[in-house]
Design a protein around this motif. Sequence first.
Motif, PDB file in Angstrom:
ATOM      1  N   THR A  91      -7.053  -6.828  -7.448  1.00 36.92           N
ATOM      2  CA  THR A  91      -8.523  -6.783  -7.423  1.00 36.92           C
ATOM      3  C   THR A  91      -9.044  -6.252  -8.751  1.00 36.92           C
ATOM      4  O   THR A  91      -8.391  -5.458  -9.423  1.00 36.92           O
ATOM      5  CB  THR A  91      -9.044  -5.880  -6.277  1.00 36.92           C
TER       6      THR A  91
ATOM      7  N   GLY B 139      -8.559   0.953   0.475  1.00 43.24           N
ATOM      8  CA  GLY B 139      -8.644   0.389  -0.861  1.00 43.24           C
ATOM      9  C   GLY B 139      -9.408  -0.916  -0.789  1.00 43.24           C
ATOM     10  O   GLY B 139      -9.387  -1.606   0.227  1.00 43.24           O
ATOM     11  N   ALA B 140     -10.103  -1.263  -1.879  1.00 40.29           N
ATOM     12  CA  ALA B 140     -10.916  -2.487  -1.848  1.00 40.29           C
ATOM     13  C   ALA B 140     -11.189  -2.960  -3.271  1.00 40.29           C
ATOM     14  O   ALA B 140     -10.867  -2.281  -4.241  1.00 40.29           O
ATOM     15  CB  ALA B 140     -12.231  -2.225  -1.121  1.00 40.29           C
ATOM     16  N   GLY B 141     -11.768  -4.137  -3.366  1.00 46.48           N
ATOM     17  CA  GLY B 141     -12.145  -4.630  -4.689  1.00 46.48           C
ATOM     18  C   GLY B 141     -12.554  -6.087  -4.624  1.00 46.48           C
ATOM     19  O   GLY B 141     -12.606  -6.694  -3.552  1.00 46.48           O
TER      20      GLY B 141
ATOM     21  N   GLY C 297      -8.360  -3.157   2.312  1.00 50.48           N
ATOM     22  CA  GLY C 297      -7.234  -2.830   3.189  1.00 50.48           C
ATOM     23  C   GLY C 297      -7.442  -1.436   3.745  1.00 50.48           C
ATOM     24  O   GLY C 297      -7.446  -0.452   3.003  1.00 50.48           O
TER      25      GLY C 297
ATOM     26  N   PHE D 139      -5.896  -1.670  -8.454  1.00 50.29           N
ATOM     27  CA  PHE D 139      -4.938  -2.488  -7.710  1.00 50.29           C
ATOM     28  C   PHE D 139      -4.716  -3.737  -8.547  1.00 50.29           C
ATOM     29  O   PHE D 139      -5.666  -4.246  -9.164  1.00 50.29           O
ATOM     30  CB  PHE D 139      -5.491  -2.890  -6.333  1.00 50.29           C
TER      31      PHE D 139
END
Length: 339
Positions: A253, A284-286, A309, A250
């Motif tokens: 992130t 999704g993450a980071g 998210g 992403f």
Amino acid sequence: MKQQINKIEISAAAEIAAAADTQSLEAVRIKYLGKKGALTAILRGMGSLTPEERPVIGAYANTVRGKIEEEISARSESLKSASLASALENEKLDVTMPARKKPLGRLHPITQVENRMKEIFVGLGFDIVEGPEIESAYNNFDALNAPADHPSRDRSDTFYITDDILLRTQTSPVQIRAMQGKQPPIRIISPGRVYRCDEVDATHSPMFHQLEGLVIDKNITLGDLKGLLELWAKAMFGEDTKTRFRPHNFPFTEPSAEVDVSCFVCGGKGCRLCKGEGWIELLGAGLVHPNVLAGCGIDPQIYSGLAFGIGIERVVMRKYNIDDMRHLFENDIRFLGQF
Ligand code: PHE
């Protein structure tokens, strides 16, 4: 005259007994005892009698008057109690009759799941903030480190209102709003609708829901992100739930990951729901990209952050084993009534 009085006595008694209601009873009273009534006329005519006759006739007439009054009041009582009895009979209420059922509404499964997620994160100390669905291209893309040529910015993927204003494609612009003009610590979640130019099918809808999360503080690490999301997954799907991070990309992130949870139907062995994978992708993450922090006036040398998210429809579908997202938006009460 005595005979006349006697006749009155007999016919009055008959008429009183025949009076079917209080109105006709009153008419009988007026007919005999009223100012122009038959018995009153007799008493008025007493002047023509001899002094010997007068007290005899007078006493008789008064006795009859008293009798008629008594009969009237007795009849009146019995008419009243009869009408009360029939009123009670007519208005009888059967308390054993089953009540008429009123259909109760309920919260949409998306709202139910969203509420549960809010509960979990509020319990962990997060604030809930909201952002607008109509957003600037700056907040939705530029501030989130998405370069001008990023594919998600294309007109075929995003609903533009003008060149600079659009329907947000993600809840991530709320991260920017939460950071602008504010210094850490920041700990927020933001649920809401997002929009993308997708054709409707079993897994796509041009409108869907996300729940964004953002934590900015000193020493926030990937360990915090993993621990937090693991906690959430267990609270959401049960203690046995496992999480898996897969490397992803992403723009906002670094590092980025897509996060899967172990299938809660088969527990990871592989089944129809997870298509044999044993895992289900949910979010999704980071760790927040230093460019994003700096762009919002937060020093990336001092602070770091995590973001995620979650696709709410995904969670609903996995939680209730729903194989087609369209069910969630068709508003068929037979479907929605099951939750
Ligand atoms: N906004 C991303 C999406 O819509 C999800 C995401 C949120 C990823 C936060 C990383 C951090 O796909």
